[in-house]
Each structure stands twice: as structure tokens, then as C-alpha cells.
Enzyme design. Structure first.
Site, mmCIF file in Angstrom:
data_model
loop_
_atom_site.group_PDB
_atom_site.id
_atom_site.type_symbol
_atom_site.label_atom_id
_atom_site.label_comp_id
_atom_site.label_asym_id
_atom_site.label_seq_id
_atom_site.Cartn_x
_atom_site.Cartn_y
_atom_site.Cartn_z
ATOM 1 C CE LYS A 11 -8.636 -7.500 -9.970
ATOM 2 N NZ LYS A 11 -8.217 -8.061 -8.660
ATOM 3 C CG HIS A 117 -7.774 -2.547 -9.484
ATOM 4 N ND1 HIS A 117 -6.901 -2.738 -8.432
ATOM 5 C CD2 HIS A 117 -7.639 -1.245 -9.860
ATOM 6 C CE1 HIS A 117 -6.258 -1.589 -8.200
ATOM 7 N NE2 HIS A 117 -6.686 -0.683 -9.054
#
EC number: 2.7.4.6
Length: 141
Positions: A11, A117
Site C-alpha cells: 500500500k 493487502h
């Protein structure tokens, strides 16, 4: 043991910290192979589509804003029990609860800016990989 694939996204917070290489090294040490990868800036439409399952949740807008706040590194990983192996490397969603030595414990700032993620199931991994990669872009090695 089952050979699986999983989707991983490094991210914006972790990309900004310049730790992509350190995270990739952890994938490789765990026996996970990168079989597709792209570095990109997500559009609002891409982020909203990817996280559509969370659309009615109170954190949806903040999540989308965060995911478009900077570039991300997206990869499909392949290995034995890849989904669980990757999630073990990530640690708990909340970095304050993540075990020492996990990606989130080492690189995440908060439950919102949590570094990465990972797919939560083999079924979702297939959907998520197809969201970002054409079949011809995923190559086993």
C-alpha cells in the site's frame, strides 16, 4: 500441501517508506514466488471497484482515499498454501496487534495505513488477481 496463488498489494504508506524490496525478500524467504507484478497509481474507480465488497462499511471512503493517495505495488504470489503463508507474513490487520517480525508490525503505521493487502481465501485470490492482471500477465516459474 496445495500450490496456490494470492494477491498482495503493498500500500501507499509502505511504498512511501521505500520498503518494497524488504517486503519482497520476505515473500521469497517464505517460498512465495512473484508470478505477476505492477507498480501503479490506482484511480478512484479502480480502488472503489476493488474494495466494492466494503462499499456499505463506514471505513469505505477513507480506504479508497488512502489507496489513491500514492502509488502501490501489486503482485500475484504463488507457493504452497500461498494465501495463508502470505497472511502469516502480513500479521494482524491492526499493526498494534501484529506479531513482531511481521510486515505490518515492522512497516505499518495504523489500522488504516497498514502497509499491505492480502487475499483472504483462494477463491477471492482468483477474483482479485483477475481484477488487476490479464491471464497472460501471470506466469508461473
Amino acid at each position: 500441501m496445495a500450490l496456490e496463488r494470492t494477491l498482495s498489494i503493498i500500500k501507499p504508506d509502505a511504498v512511501a517508506k521505500n520498503v518494497i524490496g524488504e517486503i519482497y525478500a520476505r515473500f521469497e524467504k517464505a517460498g512465495l514466488k512473484v508470478v505477476a507484478a505492477k507498480y501503479k497509481q490506482l484511480s478512484r474507480r479502480e480502488a472503489e471497484g476493488f474494495y466494492a465488497v466494503h462499499r456499505e462499511r463506514p471505513f469505505f471512503n477513507a480506504l479508497v482515499e488512502f489507496m489513491i493517495s500514492g502509488p502501490v505495488m501489486i503482485q500475484a504470489l504463488e507457493g504452497e498454501n500461498a494465501v495463508l503463508a502470505h497472511r502469516d507474513l502480513l500479521g494482524a490487520t491492526n499493526p498494534k496487534e501484529a506479531a513482531p517480525g511481521t510486515i505490518r508490525a515492522d512497516f505499518a503505521e495504523s489500522i488504516d495505513a497498514n502497509a499491505a493487502h492480502g487475499s483472504d481465501s483462494v477463491e477471492n485470490a482468483a477474483i482479485e488477481i483477475a481484477y488487476f492482471f490479464a491471464a497472460t500477465e501471470v506466469v508461473s516459474r
